[in-house]
Design a protein around this motif. Structure first.
Motif, PDB file in Angstrom:
ATOM      1  N   LEU A 153      15.972  54.349  18.549  1.00 11.12           N
ATOM      2  CA  LEU A 153      15.333  53.213  19.199  1.00 11.12           C
ATOM      3  C   LEU A 153      13.924  53.009  18.648  1.00 11.12           C
ATOM      4  CD1 LEU A 153      15.349  50.931  21.263  1.00 11.12           C
ATOM      5  CD2 LEU A 153      14.575  52.591  22.979  1.00 11.12           C
ATOM      6  N   ALA A 154      13.158  54.080  18.496  1.00  7.32           N
ATOM      7  CA  ALA A 154      11.797  53.964  17.964  1.00  7.32           C
ATOM      8  C   ALA A 154      11.814  53.384  16.557  1.00  7.32           C
ATOM      9  CB  ALA A 154      11.107  55.325  17.983  1.00  7.32           C
ATOM     10  N   GLU A 155      12.752  53.836  15.718  1.00  9.52           N
ATOM     11  CA  GLU A 155      12.861  53.301  14.352  1.00  9.52           C
ATOM     12  C   GLU A 155      13.247  51.829  14.376  1.00  9.52           C
ATOM     13  OE1 GLU A 155      15.343  55.612  11.752  1.00  9.52           O
ATOM     14  OE2 GLU A 155      14.375  57.480  12.372  1.00  9.52           O
ATOM     15  N   ALA A 156      14.170  51.452  15.257  1.00  4.92           N
ATOM     16  CA  ALA A 156      14.596  50.058  15.359  1.00  4.92           C
ATOM     17  C   ALA A 156      13.457  49.167  15.834  1.00  4.92           C
ATOM     18  CB  ALA A 156      15.803  49.940  16.290  1.00  4.92           C
ATOM     19  N   VAL A 157      12.675  49.643  16.805  1.00  2.39           N
ATOM     20  CA  VAL A 157      11.525  48.866  17.296  1.00  2.39           C
ATOM     21  C   VAL A 157      10.518  48.669  16.168  1.00  2.39           C
ATOM     22  CG1 VAL A 157       9.542  48.879  18.867  1.00  2.39           C
ATOM     23  CG2 VAL A 157      11.816  49.488  19.722  1.00  2.39           C
ATOM     24  N   ALA A 158      10.219  49.717  15.422  1.00  6.91           N
ATOM     25  CA  ALA A 158       9.262  49.601  14.312  1.00  6.91           C
ATOM     26  C   ALA A 158       9.767  48.620  13.266  1.00  6.91           C
ATOM     27  CB  ALA A 158       9.004  50.974  13.691  1.00  6.91           C
ATOM     28  N   ALA A 159      11.036  48.702  12.904  1.00  3.55           N
ATOM     29  CA  ALA A 159      11.598  47.795  11.899  1.00  3.55           C
ATOM     30  C   ALA A 159      11.614  46.348  12.405  1.00  3.55           C
ATOM     31  CB  ALA A 159      13.003  48.239  11.520  1.00  3.55           C
ATOM     32  N   ALA A 160      11.959  46.160  13.683  1.00  3.73           N
ATOM     33  CA  ALA A 160      11.987  44.813  14.256  1.00  3.73           C
ATOM     34  C   ALA A 160      10.576  44.227  14.323  1.00  3.73           C
ATOM     35  CB  ALA A 160      12.627  44.846  15.646  1.00  3.73           C
ATOM     36  N   ILE A 161       9.597  45.049  14.677  1.00  3.65           N
ATOM     37  CA  ILE A 161       8.220  44.570  14.725  1.00  3.65           C
ATOM     38  C   ILE A 161       7.757  44.182  13.326  1.00  3.65           C
ATOM     39  CG2 ILE A 161       5.820  45.342  15.052  1.00  3.65           C
ATOM     40  CD1 ILE A 161       6.775  46.701  17.645  1.00  3.65           C
ATOM     41  N   GLU A 162       8.127  44.962  12.330  1.00  3.26           N
ATOM     42  CA  GLU A 162       7.769  44.601  10.958  1.00  3.26           C
ATOM     43  C   GLU A 162       8.377  43.252  10.588  1.00  3.26           C
ATOM     44  OE1 GLU A 162       9.292  46.775   7.326  1.00  3.26           O
ATOM     45  OE2 GLU A 162       7.187  47.356   7.342  1.00  3.26           O
ATOM     46  N   ARG A 163       9.614  43.027  10.978  1.00  6.61           N
ATOM     47  CA  ARG A 163      10.305  41.760  10.693  1.00  6.61           C
ATOM     48  C   ARG A 163       9.658  40.590  11.443  1.00  6.61           C
ATOM     49  NH1 ARG A 163      16.699  41.245  11.137  1.00  6.61           N
ATOM     50  NH2 ARG A 163      16.372  43.060   9.838  1.00  6.61           N
ATOM     51  N   ASP A 164       9.258  40.827  12.698  1.00  7.31           N
ATOM     52  CA  ASP A 164       8.728  39.756  13.545  1.00  7.31           C
ATOM     53  C   ASP A 164       7.250  39.446  13.290  1.00  7.31           C
ATOM     54  OD1 ASP A 164      11.142  39.307  14.852  1.00  7.31           O
ATOM     55  OD2 ASP A 164      10.705  40.780  16.417  1.00  7.31           O
ATOM     56  N   ASN A 165       6.589  40.252  12.468  1.00 11.58           N
ATOM     57  CA  ASN A 165       5.167  40.063  12.183  1.00 11.58           C
ATOM     58  C   ASN A 165       4.932  40.023  10.679  1.00 11.58           C
ATOM     59  OD1 ASN A 165       3.754  40.495  15.015  1.00 11.58           O
ATOM     60  ND2 ASN A 165       5.446  41.939  14.853  1.00 11.58           N
ATOM     61  N   PRO A 166       5.553  39.054   9.986  1.00 10.94           N
ATOM     62  CA  PRO A 166       5.420  39.001   8.531  1.00 10.94           C
ATOM     63  C   PRO A 166       3.960  38.805   8.116  1.00 10.94           C
ATOM     64  CG  PRO A 166       6.338  36.952   9.349  1.00 10.94           C
ATOM     65  CD  PRO A 166       6.277  37.904  10.514  1.00 10.94           C
ATOM     66  N   GLY A 167       3.572  39.507   7.085  1.00 14.79           N
ATOM     67  CA  GLY A 167       2.206  39.384   6.593  1.00 14.79           C
ATOM     68  C   GLY A 167       1.206  40.259   7.328  1.00 14.79           C
ATOM     69  N   SER A 168       1.645  40.930   8.395  1.00 18.75           N
ATOM     70  CA  SER A 168       0.754  41.820   9.148  1.00 18.75           C
ATOM     71  C   SER A 168       1.046  43.269   8.771  1.00 18.75           C
ATOM     72  CB  SER A 168       0.956  41.661  10.653  1.00 18.75           C
ATOM     73  OG  SER A 168       0.546  40.395  11.077  1.00 18.75           O
ATOM     74  N   GLU A 169       0.015  44.075   8.781  1.00 23.33           N
ATOM     75  CA  GLU A 169       0.172  45.500   8.540  1.00 23.33           C
ATOM     76  C   GLU A 169       0.688  46.151   9.823  1.00 23.33           C
ATOM     77  OE1 GLU A 169      -2.446  49.360   7.130  1.00 23.33           O
ATOM     78  OE2 GLU A 169      -3.480  47.532   7.734  1.00 23.33           O
ATOM     79  N   VAL A 170       1.826  46.815   9.732  1.00 24.92           N
ATOM     80  CA  VAL A 170       2.404  47.534  10.871  1.00 24.92           C
ATOM     81  C   VAL A 170       2.144  49.014  10.637  1.00 24.92           C
ATOM     82  CG1 VAL A 170       4.510  48.069  12.150  1.00 24.92           C
ATOM     83  CG2 VAL A 170       4.171  45.769  11.199  1.00 24.92           C
ATOM     84  N   VAL A 171       1.449  49.644  11.585  1.00 24.81           N
ATOM     85  CA  VAL A 171       1.106  51.061  11.475  1.00 24.81           C
ATOM     86  C   VAL A 171       2.005  51.848  12.421  1.00 24.81           C
ATOM     87  CG1 VAL A 171      -0.721  52.780  11.749  1.00 24.81           C
ATOM     88  CG2 VAL A 171      -1.287  50.475  10.939  1.00 24.81           C
TER      89      VAL A 171
END
Length: 109
Positions: free
Chosen positions: A29-47
């Motif tokens: 779930l944590a990996e899926a949330v991180a990947a989904a957030i990366e997808r939903d925030n294009p151009g933003s740095e996801v840490v």
């Protein structure tokens, strides 16, 4: 772009990050949330800061997580309300609908 947290951010940079803290008991779930957030925030740095017991996922100023992206990453239906038991904490303010979660810094009344 997902970037592991190296702990080198200044206090001012850290104050501007928002997003969820997911309990580490469900790594998928944590990996899926991180990947989904990366997808939903294009151009933003996801840490992503994985501390084994929890995973802090941060985006500068505004972080969006949509149900569609999360379900696509999980490969199954998943209501966003189902994330609440895994949500240990979060940074910023949170606005929730059935279709998305948005963490942000400034009040948007």
């Amino acid at each position: 772009m997902t970037v592991p947290d190296t702990g080198t951010r200044t206090d001012a940079e850290a104050e501007k990050l928002v997003g969820p803290v997911i309990r580490g008991i469900d790594g998928d779930l944590a990996e899926a949330v991180a990947a989904a957030i990366e997808r939903d925030n294009p151009g933003s740095e996801v840490v992503v800061d994985d501390q084994a017991g929890y995973v802090r996922i941060s985006v500068p100023r505004r972080c969006v997580l949509t149900r569609d992206s999360l379900e696509e990453e999980l490969g199954r239906a998943f209501p966003l309300s189902g994330l609440e038991p895994a949500l240990a904490a979060f940074a910023g303010r949170l606005k929730q609908t059935d279709d998305q979660l948005v963490w942000y810094l400034e009040r948007q009344d």
